[in-house]
Write a protein that holds these residues in place. Structure first.
Motif, PDB file in Angstrom:
ATOM      1  N   ASN B  62       0.850  -1.190   0.000  1.00  0.00           N
ATOM      2  CA  ASN B  62       0.000   0.000   0.000  1.00  0.00           C
ATOM      3  C   ASN B  62       0.888   1.244   0.000  1.00  0.00           C
ATOM      4  OD1 ASN B  62      -1.701   2.214   1.386  1.00  0.00           O
ATOM      5  ND2 ASN B  62      -3.198   0.589   1.014  1.00  0.00           N
ATOM      6  N   ASP B  63       0.422   2.313  -0.621  1.00  0.00           N
ATOM      7  CA  ASP B  63       1.174   3.574  -0.651  1.00  0.00           C
ATOM      8  C   ASP B  63       1.627   4.024   0.740  1.00  0.00           C
ATOM      9  OD1 ASP B  63       1.182   3.979  -3.358  1.00  0.00           O
ATOM     10  OD2 ASP B  63      -0.760   5.017  -3.372  1.00  0.00           O
ATOM     11  N   LEU B  64       0.785   3.710   1.724  1.00  0.00           N
ATOM     12  CA  LEU B  64       1.081   4.138   3.102  1.00  0.00           C
ATOM     13  C   LEU B  64       2.449   3.650   3.577  1.00  0.00           C
ATOM     14  CD1 LEU B  64      -2.161   3.430   5.176  1.00  0.00           C
ATOM     15  CD2 LEU B  64      -1.018   5.635   4.846  1.00  0.00           C
ATOM     16  N   TYR B  65       2.890   2.511   3.031  1.00  0.00           N
ATOM     17  CA  TYR B  65       4.108   1.878   3.542  1.00  0.00           C
ATOM     18  C   TYR B  65       5.279   1.989   2.568  1.00  0.00           C
ATOM     19  CZ  TYR B  65       0.209   0.149   6.191  1.00  0.00           C
ATOM     20  OH  TYR B  65      -0.940   0.101   6.923  1.00  0.00           O
ATOM     21  N   ALA B  66       5.105   2.825   1.544  1.00  0.00           N
ATOM     22  CA  ALA B  66       6.114   2.929   0.487  1.00  0.00           C
ATOM     23  C   ALA B  66       7.475   3.346   1.034  1.00  0.00           C
ATOM     24  CB  ALA B  66       5.639   3.911  -0.586  1.00  0.00           C
ATOM     25  N   HIS B  67       7.486   4.207   2.063  1.00  0.00           N
ATOM     26  CA  HIS B  67       8.761   4.755   2.543  1.00  0.00           C
ATOM     27  C   HIS B  67       9.014   4.438   4.015  1.00  0.00           C
ATOM     28  CE1 HIS B  67       9.055   6.761  -1.275  1.00  0.00           C
ATOM     29  NE2 HIS B  67       7.824   7.197  -1.107  1.00  0.00           N
ATOM     30  N   GLY B  68       8.278   3.483   4.544  1.00  0.00           N
ATOM     31  CA  GLY B  68       8.512   3.052   5.918  1.00  0.00           C
ATOM     32  C   GLY B  68       8.247   4.111   6.968  1.00  0.00           C
ATOM     33  N   ALA B  70       7.062   5.857  10.143  1.00  0.00           N
ATOM     34  CA  ALA B  70       6.821   5.147  11.403  1.00  0.00           C
ATOM     35  C   ALA B  70       5.354   5.131  11.819  1.00  0.00           C
ATOM     36  CB  ALA B  70       7.658   5.787  12.516  1.00  0.00           C
ATOM     37  N   GLU B  71       4.650   6.237  11.596  1.00  0.00           N
ATOM     38  CA  GLU B  71       3.294   6.336  12.153  1.00  0.00           C
ATOM     39  C   GLU B  71       2.340   5.310  11.538  1.00  0.00           C
ATOM     40  OE1 GLU B  71       5.019   8.772  10.806  1.00  0.00           O
ATOM     41  OE2 GLU B  71       5.320  10.411  12.229  1.00  0.00           O
ATOM     42  N   PRO B  72       2.245   5.235  10.191  1.00  0.00           N
ATOM     43  CA  PRO B  72       1.355   4.212   9.634  1.00  0.00           C
ATOM     44  C   PRO B  72       1.851   2.789   9.876  1.00  0.00           C
ATOM     45  CG  PRO B  72       2.444   5.460   7.873  1.00  0.00           C
ATOM     46  CD  PRO B  72       2.775   6.137   9.159  1.00  0.00           C
ATOM     47  N   LEU B  73       3.164   2.581   9.785  1.00  0.00           N
ATOM     48  CA  LEU B  73       3.704   1.229   9.957  1.00  0.00           C
ATOM     49  C   LEU B  73       3.461   0.717  11.378  1.00  0.00           C
ATOM     50  CD1 LEU B  73       5.201  -1.102   8.666  1.00  0.00           C
ATOM     51  CD2 LEU B  73       7.366   0.052   9.139  1.00  0.00           C
ATOM     52  N   ALA B  74       3.627   1.601  12.363  1.00  0.00           N
ATOM     53  CA  ALA B  74       3.407   1.188  13.754  1.00  0.00           C
ATOM     54  C   ALA B  74       1.945   0.797  13.971  1.00  0.00           C
ATOM     55  CB  ALA B  74       3.819   2.300  14.716  1.00  0.00           C
ATOM     56  N   LEU B  75       1.032   1.527  13.336  1.00  0.00           N
ATOM     57  CA  LEU B  75      -0.397   1.177  13.465  1.00  0.00           C
ATOM     58  C   LEU B  75      -0.674  -0.201  12.867  1.00  0.00           C
ATOM     59  CD1 LEU B  75      -2.754   4.209  12.713  1.00  0.00           C
ATOM     60  CD2 LEU B  75      -2.226   3.113  14.901  1.00  0.00           C
ATOM     61  N   LEU B  76      -0.063  -0.456  11.705  1.00  0.00           N
ATOM     62  CA  LEU B  76      -0.261  -1.750  11.050  1.00  0.00           C
ATOM     63  C   LEU B  76       0.223  -2.887  11.956  1.00  0.00           C
ATOM     64  CD1 LEU B  76      -0.941  -3.430   8.439  1.00  0.00           C
ATOM     65  CD2 LEU B  76       1.465  -3.125   7.798  1.00  0.00           C
ATOM     66  N   ILE B  77       1.436  -2.735  12.477  1.00  0.00           N
ATOM     67  CA  ILE B  77       2.017  -3.793  13.312  1.00  0.00           C
ATOM     68  C   ILE B  77       1.197  -3.974  14.595  1.00  0.00           C
ATOM     69  CG2 ILE B  77       4.055  -4.526  14.629  1.00  0.00           C
ATOM     70  CD1 ILE B  77       5.740  -2.877  12.593  1.00  0.00           C
ATOM     71  N   ILE B 166      -2.432  -8.962   3.163  1.00  0.00           N
ATOM     72  CA  ILE B 166      -3.275  -8.415   4.223  1.00  0.00           C
ATOM     73  C   ILE B 166      -3.628  -6.967   3.925  1.00  0.00           C
ATOM     74  CG2 ILE B 166      -2.383  -9.988   6.005  1.00  0.00           C
ATOM     75  CD1 ILE B 166      -0.743  -7.574   7.078  1.00  0.00           C
ATOM     76  N   ALA B 167      -4.706  -6.511   4.548  1.00  0.00           N
ATOM     77  CA  ALA B 167      -5.201  -5.158   4.281  1.00  0.00           C
ATOM     78  C   ALA B 167      -4.380  -4.135   5.047  1.00  0.00           C
ATOM     79  CB  ALA B 167      -6.666  -5.059   4.709  1.00  0.00           C
ATOM     80  N   ALA B 168      -4.343  -2.926   4.511  1.00  0.00           N
ATOM     81  CA  ALA B 168      -3.637  -1.830   5.176  1.00  0.00           C
ATOM     82  C   ALA B 168      -4.408  -1.402   6.413  1.00  0.00           C
ATOM     83  CB  ALA B 168      -3.493  -0.656   4.216  1.00  0.00           C
ATOM     84  N   ALA B 169      -3.708  -0.816   7.371  1.00  0.00           N
ATOM     85  CA  ALA B 169      -4.367  -0.204   8.525  1.00  0.00           C
ATOM     86  C   ALA B 169      -4.749   1.224   8.142  1.00  0.00           C
ATOM     87  CB  ALA B 169      -3.430  -0.224   9.728  1.00  0.00           C
ATOM     88  N   GLU B 170      -5.357   1.937   9.083  1.00  0.00           N
ATOM     89  CA  GLU B 170      -5.806   3.284   8.741  1.00  0.00           C
ATOM     90  C   GLU B 170      -4.615   4.236   8.536  1.00  0.00           C
ATOM     91  OE1 GLU B 170      -7.294   5.692  12.259  1.00  0.00           O
ATOM     92  OE2 GLU B 170      -7.270   3.660  13.077  1.00  0.00           O
ATOM     93  N   ASP B 171      -4.891   5.323   7.866  1.00  0.00           N
ATOM     94  CA  ASP B 171      -3.872   6.329   7.588  1.00  0.00           C
ATOM     95  C   ASP B 171      -3.902   7.377   8.698  1.00  0.00           C
ATOM     96  OD1 ASP B 171      -2.242   8.286   6.671  1.00  0.00           O
ATOM     97  OD2 ASP B 171      -3.347   8.659   4.804  1.00  0.00           O
ATOM     98  N   PRO B 172      -2.852   7.430   9.533  1.00  0.00           N
ATOM     99  CA  PRO B 172      -2.878   8.417  10.614  1.00  0.00           C
ATOM    100  C   PRO B 172      -2.720   9.850  10.101  1.00  0.00           C
ATOM    101  CG  PRO B 172      -0.803   7.198  10.644  1.00  0.00           C
ATOM    102  CD  PRO B 172      -1.649   6.591   9.564  1.00  0.00           C
TER     103      PRO B 172
END
Ligand SMILES: Cc1cc2nc3c(=O)[nH]c(=O)nc-3n(C[C@H](O)[C@H](O)[C@H](O)COP(=O)(O)OP(=O)(O)OC[C@H]3O[C@@H](n4cnc5c(N)ncnc54)[C@H](O)[C@@H]3O)c2cc1C
Ligand SMILES: Nc1ncnc2c1ncn2[C@@H]1O[C@H](COP(=O)(O)O)[C@@H](O)[C@H]1O
Lengths: 249, 313
Positions: B62-68, B70-77, B166-172
């Motif tokens: 997902n675009d949200l995780y294109a550049h790692g 922290a905020e979106p990735l931490a929500l996903l994890i 798996i689906a993306a988490a929300e976009d913070p």
């Protein structure tokens, strides 16, 4: 805007570390203590933001023993406006520190909290990120450049492959890397003036934070030492040893 | 025990650091899944599935995780952690950025930079720039762990894990990526190189790195490193820094040239198998940990070394 800067009192980076022989920890008696070097950089950055008219007030916060007051005084002498000491003689882990800082942030309402990227005693590299999570704020870690611009800031971060630029909404958490700036020394008149600046004395209880450790320290030992090898006389001898003795080339 | 390992990658290539974190996870023991979060990262998921020891790869593209970020990735994890007892990541700058955020969202104390796994909840880790080693027990129900990659061997290939999208988490919506300046080099990567030639303040200029360090690195197929003093002086960029606050390396051979051997530098390289020091000051502390020391002017010794190595090969 207000800026909060957490400053930790740690063993000075020039000191030789001795591990106690009973495994109970590192020898701290008669050891020079100083402000964590990354936190000096954080204070310096806050002062520069004040000097260029972006920041209005700088609050230095330390969580630690009574003597951490000296660390706050150093920050005040550099140019911070006031201090908060949250006194605890027990080790407070990054998560506990982050919870106390969250309570202080809620109370003070800063636009930026600038922390060091890591404390050079525990080498945890956690507190800023944890504080950002608890506040639900953006985080810019390991930064070498910060440019606030209205309700956003542009930040350059040091990453494994080079540099990354991101934009963060404000308020935000920033953690400093070494190349962000060169901290100033406090001048004598400023050291005198700092003695009159106020420091609020608090305890973790005042903020309702439970600081009991989640990670139990079982032992602390010295690392396996490395012995000096041999001196070679020439480049030719070096190459010969690397090939025929060490077998690494 | 079910363990999630966070993959380190650049959307094209799975980094060796992941295979090392996987080895640490295997030492903890249990079912291991690898999370690949990225954008256009299908090939990374395939590479992760081929690692030996993982049962499953979770792939979130997902675009949200294109550049790692922290905020979106931490929500996903954090969202995935209901199903896991532990999350393990290599102590790279990207995981160091994200993992404490995950830990705080889970109300867990992270154990940073582990050197060994003593049992499922007990680890060793360095403090004071590696001048002391602590054994610690994590008492939180869930574990959040980063791994000193030089302390663990890389898991091999030969696995064939299933890949689950798996689906993306929300976009913070808290931060956004602007750009990146990555050092391009044909040399091996610093953290996985077998041989490193590192220069310090003694090298005296960026140009001299090209003139005196590079030819020796070329002759050895080595990566180049630098001390903080060399980086601060602008001879080399930040990503070359070895040390407490730079990269931790443990190659077969580390050649320190014009580096004095401050503890902060030693913290990043003293686990190298063989250390060579070239310094004109015979009192330089680096000689106390070097296997082979040469007291010499580097401007004389390095060209000789390049020539001698040329002869040798
Ligand atoms: C919080 C903190 C974190 C730090 N983190 C790091 C880190 O991650 N990595 C790091 O490296 N440092 C780090 N440092 C800095 C560290 O303390 C030292 O200042 C630094 O490592 C010194 O670099 P150097 O050895 O290149 O320079 P110097 O100490 O100046 O040594 C230069 C050496 O070159 C030799 N030399 C000079 N000319 C020649 C010549 N012609 N031929 C041969 N030899 C020559 C000299 O004899 C001398 O030994 C950190 C410091 C702090 C406070
Ligand atoms: N006890 C403390 N008091 C004040 N600030 C702290 C304390 N512990 C950590 N910090 C801040 O958090 C940063 C990172 O620390 P750490 O996560 O322990 O590596 C430090 O550079 C400080 O800015």
């Amino acid at each position: 805007m207000k800026v909060v800067v957490p400053v930790k009192r740690v063993v000075d980076y020039t000191q030789k570390i001795r591990v106690k022989s009973d495994g109970s920890g590192v020898e701290l008696a008669n050891i020079k203590m100083s402000m964590n070097p990354f936190d000096e950089i954080a204070i310096e950055e806050a002062i520069r933001l004040k000097e260029n008219g972006t920041a209005s007030e700088i609050i230095a916060v330390s969580i630690g023993p009574q003597q951490a007051q000296e660390t706050i005084r150093t920050a005040l002498a550099m140019g911070a406006d006031r201090g908060i000491l949250v006194q605890s003689d027990d080790i407070v882990e990054p998560l506990g520190v982050a919870k106390i800082l969250k309570a202080i942030t809620d109370e003070e309402g800063p636009t930026l909290v600038i922390l060091g990227k890591q404390a050079i005693d525990d080498d945890s590299n956690q507190t800023g990120q944890m504080l950002a999570a608890l506040l639900g704020w953006p985080q810019a870690t390991f930064v070498s450049e910060v440019t606030p611009d209205g309700d956003k800031a542009r930040v350059v971060r040091e990453i494994d492959g080079g540099l990354q630029t991101i934009q963060i909404n404000l308020p935000a958490i920033v953690t400093t890397d070494l190349r962000l700036n060169e901290p100033r020394y406090a001048s004598l008149p400023n050291i005198m003036k700092a003695k009159k600046k106020p420091i609020d004395m608090k305890t973790p209880d005042d903020y309702g934070v439970d600081i009991s450790p989640r990670v139990k320290i079982i032992t602390t030992v010295a690392p396996k030492g490395r012995e000096a090898g041999i001196m070679v006389e020439s480049v030719a001898e070096l190459v010969d040893k690397l090939k025929n003795e060490a077998g690494v080339i | 025990m079910t363990i999630l390992v966070l993959a380190e990658h650049d959307n094209a290539e799975l980094k060796d650091a992941t295979a090392r974190a996987l080895t640490a996870a295997a030492a903890i023991g249990g079912d291991i899944h690898i999370l690949v979060a990225g954008k256009g990262s299908k090939s990374v998921a395939d590479q992760a599935a081929a690692l030996d020891g993982a049962a499953k790869v979770l792939h979130c593209d997902n675009d949200l995780y294109a550049h790692g970020l922290a905020e979106p990735l931490a929500l996903l994890i954090t969202g995935l952690m209901a199903n896991y007892d532990a999350v393990v990541a290599p102590a790279t700058t990207s995981a160091k950025n994200t993992m404490p955020r995950v830990a705080a969202l889970l109300d867990v104390m992270q154990v940073s930079d582990i050197l060994s796994v003593e049992s499922a909840d007990t680890f060793t880790r360095p403090i004071y720039a590696g001048n002391a080693i602590q054994t610690v027990q994590a008492t939180d129900a869930k574990k959040v762990i980063t791994v000193r990659t030089t302390a663990f061997a890389a898991a091999g290939d030969g696995g064939s894990a299933s890949i689950e999208d798996i689906a993306a988490a929300e976009d913070p919506g808290l931060s956004s990526f602007v750009g990146e300046e990555l050092s391009k080099s044909d040399r091996p990567e610093l953290t996985s190189a077998k041989i490193i030639v590192s220069g310090g303040r003694g090298v005296a200029s960026g140009e001299n790195f090209g003139k005196y360090i590079e030819p020796v690195a070329d002759a050895l197929g080595a990566a180049i490193g630098a001390s903080r003093a060399a980086v601060d002086a602008g001879y080399m960029s930040n990503d070359y820094q070895v040390g407490q606050t730079g990269k931790v390396v443990a190659p077969e051979l580390y050649i320190a040239v014009g580096i004095s051997g401050a503890i902060q530098h030693l913290a990043g390289m003293k686990d190298s198998k063989v250390i060579v020091a070239i310094n004109k000051d015979e009192e330089a502390p680096i000689f106390q940990i070097a296997d082979y020391g040469l007291v010499a002017d580097l401007f004389k010794a390095m060209p000789e070394l390049a020539e001698e190595l040329g002869k040798a090969s």
